[in-house]
Scaffold this motif. Structure first.
Motif, mmCIF file in Angstrom:
data_model
loop_
_atom_site.group_PDB
_atom_site.id
_atom_site.type_symbol
_atom_site.label_atom_id
_atom_site.label_comp_id
_atom_site.label_asym_id
_atom_site.label_seq_id
_atom_site.Cartn_x
_atom_site.Cartn_y
_atom_site.Cartn_z
ATOM 1 N N LEU A 36 0.949 -1.157 -0.158
ATOM 2 C CA LEU A 36 -0.018 -0.046 0.090
ATOM 3 C C LEU A 36 0.741 1.147 -0.147
ATOM 4 O O LEU A 36 0.554 2.141 -0.730
ATOM 5 C CB LEU A 36 -0.811 -0.024 1.095
ATOM 6 C CG LEU A 36 -2.191 -0.774 1.022
ATOM 7 C CD1 LEU A 36 -2.800 -1.423 2.300
ATOM 8 C CD2 LEU A 36 -3.347 -0.176 0.078
ATOM 9 N N ARG A 103 0.245 -5.544 11.697
ATOM 10 C CA ARG A 103 0.405 -5.775 10.391
ATOM 11 C C ARG A 103 1.613 -6.019 9.549
ATOM 12 O O ARG A 103 1.540 -6.824 8.780
ATOM 13 C CB ARG A 103 -0.551 -4.763 9.604
ATOM 14 C CG ARG A 103 -1.888 -4.585 9.662
ATOM 15 C CD ARG A 103 -2.647 -5.699 9.350
ATOM 16 N NE ARG A 103 -2.680 -6.124 8.108
ATOM 17 C CZ ARG A 103 -3.414 -7.192 7.553
ATOM 18 N NH1 ARG A 103 -4.049 -7.866 8.563
ATOM 19 N NH2 ARG A 103 -3.632 -7.407 6.125
ATOM 20 N N PHE A 180 7.912 9.070 16.646
ATOM 21 C CA PHE A 180 7.239 8.523 15.670
ATOM 22 C C PHE A 180 7.791 8.981 14.360
ATOM 23 O O PHE A 180 7.050 9.892 13.703
ATOM 24 C CB PHE A 180 5.621 9.092 15.876
ATOM 25 C CG PHE A 180 4.896 8.204 15.172
ATOM 26 C CD1 PHE A 180 3.982 7.068 15.488
ATOM 27 C CD2 PHE A 180 4.172 8.713 13.715
ATOM 28 C CE1 PHE A 180 3.144 6.446 14.854
ATOM 29 C CE2 PHE A 180 3.349 7.940 13.069
ATOM 30 C CZ PHE A 180 2.679 6.907 13.568
ATOM 31 N N THR B 21 -9.054 -0.955 0.204
ATOM 32 C CA THR B 21 -8.705 -1.257 1.482
ATOM 33 C C THR B 21 -9.956 -1.580 2.413
ATOM 34 O O THR B 21 -10.885 -1.222 1.881
ATOM 35 C CB THR B 21 -7.878 -0.048 2.117
ATOM 36 O OG1 THR B 21 -9.067 1.261 2.247
ATOM 37 C CG2 THR B 21 -6.667 0.293 1.337
ATOM 38 N N GLU B 40 -2.732 6.866 5.514
ATOM 39 C CA GLU B 40 -1.547 6.266 5.135
ATOM 40 C C GLU B 40 -0.917 5.477 6.673
ATOM 41 O O GLU B 40 0.112 5.226 6.849
ATOM 42 C CB GLU B 40 -0.354 7.488 5.094
ATOM 43 C CG GLU B 40 -0.388 8.252 3.946
ATOM 44 C CD GLU B 40 0.593 9.270 3.693
ATOM 45 O OE1 GLU B 40 1.039 9.762 4.753
ATOM 46 O OE2 GLU B 40 0.865 9.819 2.466
ATOM 47 N N GLY B 41 -1.839 5.378 7.316
ATOM 48 C CA GLY B 41 -1.494 4.468 8.754
ATOM 49 C C GLY B 41 -0.988 5.289 9.802
ATOM 50 O O GLY B 41 -0.237 4.702 10.631
ATOM 51 N N GLU B 42 -1.030 6.446 9.832
ATOM 52 C CA GLU B 42 -0.344 7.364 10.641
ATOM 53 C C GLU B 42 -1.044 7.848 11.882
ATOM 54 O O GLU B 42 -0.823 8.072 13.019
ATOM 55 C CB GLU B 42 0.255 8.496 9.850
ATOM 56 C CG GLU B 42 1.256 8.361 8.787
ATOM 57 C CD GLU B 42 2.542 8.060 9.311
ATOM 58 O OE1 GLU B 42 3.046 8.213 10.559
ATOM 59 O OE2 GLU B 42 3.253 7.258 8.625
ATOM 60 N N ASN B 56 -4.514 -0.474 11.516
ATOM 61 C CA ASN B 56 -5.230 0.796 10.673
ATOM 62 C C ASN B 56 -5.750 0.180 9.396
ATOM 63 O O ASN B 56 -5.510 -0.546 8.448
ATOM 64 C CB ASN B 56 -4.117 1.443 9.995
ATOM 65 C CG ASN B 56 -3.212 2.143 11.245
ATOM 66 O OD1 ASN B 56 -2.181 1.457 11.697
ATOM 67 N ND2 ASN B 56 -3.490 3.175 11.827
ATOM 68 N N CYS B 58 -6.869 1.439 6.980
ATOM 69 C CA CYS B 58 -6.569 2.026 5.672
ATOM 70 C C CYS B 58 -5.270 1.380 5.258
ATOM 71 O O CYS B 58 -4.888 1.481 3.971
ATOM 72 C CB CYS B 58 -6.303 3.497 5.755
ATOM 73 S SG CYS B 58 -4.750 3.926 6.801
ATOM 74 N N GLN B 59 -4.659 0.440 6.103
ATOM 75 C CA GLN B 59 -3.411 -0.135 5.540
ATOM 76 C C GLN B 59 -3.415 -1.839 5.373
ATOM 77 O O GLN B 59 -2.661 -2.675 5.489
ATOM 78 C CB GLN B 59 -2.293 -0.089 6.603
ATOM 79 C CG GLN B 59 -1.695 1.525 6.703
ATOM 80 C CD GLN B 59 -1.504 1.913 5.490
ATOM 81 O OE1 GLN B 59 -0.352 1.356 4.895
ATOM 82 N NE2 GLN B 59 -1.864 3.133 4.925
ATOM 83 N N VAL B 60 -4.914 -2.129 5.233
ATOM 84 C CA VAL B 60 -5.240 -3.459 4.904
ATOM 85 C C VAL B 60 -6.185 -3.644 3.918
ATOM 86 O O VAL B 60 -6.903 -2.924 3.688
ATOM 87 C CB VAL B 60 -6.083 -4.022 6.375
ATOM 88 C CG1 VAL B 60 -6.581 -5.624 6.092
ATOM 89 C CG2 VAL B 60 -5.228 -3.862 7.705
#
Lengths: 273, 155
Positions: A36, A103, A180, B21, B40-42, B56, B58-60
């Motif tokens: 992604l 993940r 982060f 996603t 973006e997973g942030e 997240n 959005c990251q799957v």
């Protein structure tokens, strides 16, 4: 969302998965975070390995066999519940965030090796090995996996074999301005200690030219000696990482920071003993 | 194409494309309690529990979760039957503009299930994948501390 519609495959065994990824534009899907992020248009098919038996951590002798589909989060949790895998668990606990660590898989991260990876430095310092399917040689030291170019071939990572760190002296450190953030580089130090004498020292950095570097001359200076301020000073001049300059930092700046980080880490370890 | 998903303990047939996603699919099929923030997973606004682990969404990629259990914030508690954490967030004023709240609640729920007595530092670590655009973290952390006390029967 990915740029193109994707053909998905759900193989029931590794052999079938290996056959599928030999097709052009077809790659493996584990956690999917990297796919992604890169949004690669050339990806036409994804082979999901979620149904394969690759999600395990087994202790065999003095090593841990970690299936390639194990997430960073599971490794961190496991390391907190045992006296082993502390080095790897500590390094991975600062990678990304809690939900992303659920993940990101160890196999996916090993195959992709992004410059900011928190994974490689501790694995090299631990002398870990990778068990792959699809190449002539099955079990390869992590260093050779990258250096020999095997990393670029079409294969499936079955597991990573990580020696126990119970009797090791170790430390990990990474350079970021805020927590982060992707680290500019990661460093790891490990050695054994017998009667206060250092054995099998390993000093590793990732994020440099050539992806990683072991400072073997500095390691030789440490081996057979007692760890003290003088010795750290002697080995420091052989820590010579080569970086690529970026829009934020010059290569020389990064080199100097890395030297300081190694010195600090070795001093911190010396202080612990 | 249409595919079955397990969402909030129900099997639902949802419309999806193979490159979407989980976040896209959930929102396009009415699960708008899952927010789209950075994609973006942030930021953690899109957090859901996937087989009981926060991720997240959005990251799957949605196709990869077909046989897994998805839980959104409405699977934890609803408007008329809120979970202690949801009630405490509202009472403590920790929801503020509300955009990050679903993700914050999911992260807090996961944290307190794994560690019912977290320290301040452990709460901060447990919420490390969640950003609040109002920057009101003090009330959020207080709400998690309060929830922990209520869950443990200390209040």
């Amino acid at each position: 969302m990915l740029p193109n519609e994707i053909q998905w495959y759900f193989p029931s065994n590794i052999k079938e998965a290996l056959k599928l990824i030999k097709q052009p534009g077809v790659i493996l899907h584990a956690g999917g975070t990297r796919i992604l992020k890169t949004q690669t248009k050339s990806v036409k098919g994804l082979v999901d390995i979620g149904g394969l038996d690759l999600n395990y951590i087994h202790e065999k002798g003095k090593s841990f066999h970690i299936g390639s589909a194990v997430s960073f989060g599971e490794i961190v949790k496991f390391s907190r519940e045992t006296d082993n895998l502390k080095m790897l668990g500590t390094a991975l606990s600062s990678a990304a965030s809690t939900p992303l660590r659920n993940r990101i898989t160890i196999g996916g991260s090993l195959k992709d090796f992004p410059l900011w990876s928190n994974l490689y430095a501790p694995l090299i310092a631990l002398d870990a090995k990778v068990n792959i399917i699809g190449s002539k040689k099955n079990i390869i030291p992590i260093e050779d996996y990258v250096a020999s170019g095997t990393i670029k071939t079409k294969h499936i990572i079955k597991e990573i074999i990580v020696p126990s760190d119970k009797d090791l002296i170790w430390g990990v450190k990474r350079f970021t301005l805020i927590r982060f953030e992707y680290p500019l580089f990661n460093i790891a130090v490990s050695f054994k200690m017998k009667n206060e004498i250092i054995e099998d020292a390993r000093l590793v950095i990732t994020g440099v030219r050539g992806r990683f570097k072991r400072f073997k001359r500095a390691e030789n200076i440490l081996n057979g000696q007692k760890l003290n301020k003088g010795l750290i000073g002697k080995c420091e001049k052989f820590i010579t990482p080569k970086f690529i300059a970026d829009y934020k930092y010059s290569a020389g700046y990064k080199e100097n920071v890395a030297k300081i980080y190694f010195k600090d880490l070795l001093s911190e370890i010396a202080g612990r003993k | 194409m249409r595919l079955n998903f397990n969402i909030n303990s129900e099997t639902k047939e949802l419309e999806l494309k193979t490159n979407e996603t989980l976040l896209d699919v959930l929102r396009n099929n009415g699960y708008t309690e899952v927010k789209c923030g950075c994609n973006e997973g942030e930021c953690g606004a899109c957090l859901v529990l996937l087989d009981d682990k926060p991720v997240n969404s959005c990251q799957v990629l949605a196709m990869s979760v077909r046989k897994k259990e998805v839980k959104t914030v409405k699977g934890i508690g609803t408007l008329f039957s809120p979970h202690i954490i949801q009630r405490t967030f509202a009472q403590a004023g920790a929801d503020q503009c509300g955009f990050c709240s679903p993700g914050m609640v999911i992260a807090s729920y996961n944290l307190l299930r794994e560690n019912p007595n977290p320290t301040y530092e452990e709460i901060v670590e447990g919420l490390d994948g969640n950003l609040c655009r109002c920057t009101g973290y003090v009330k959020i952390i207080e709400a998690v501390e309060e929830s922990a006390e209520l869950i443990n029967g200390k209040k």
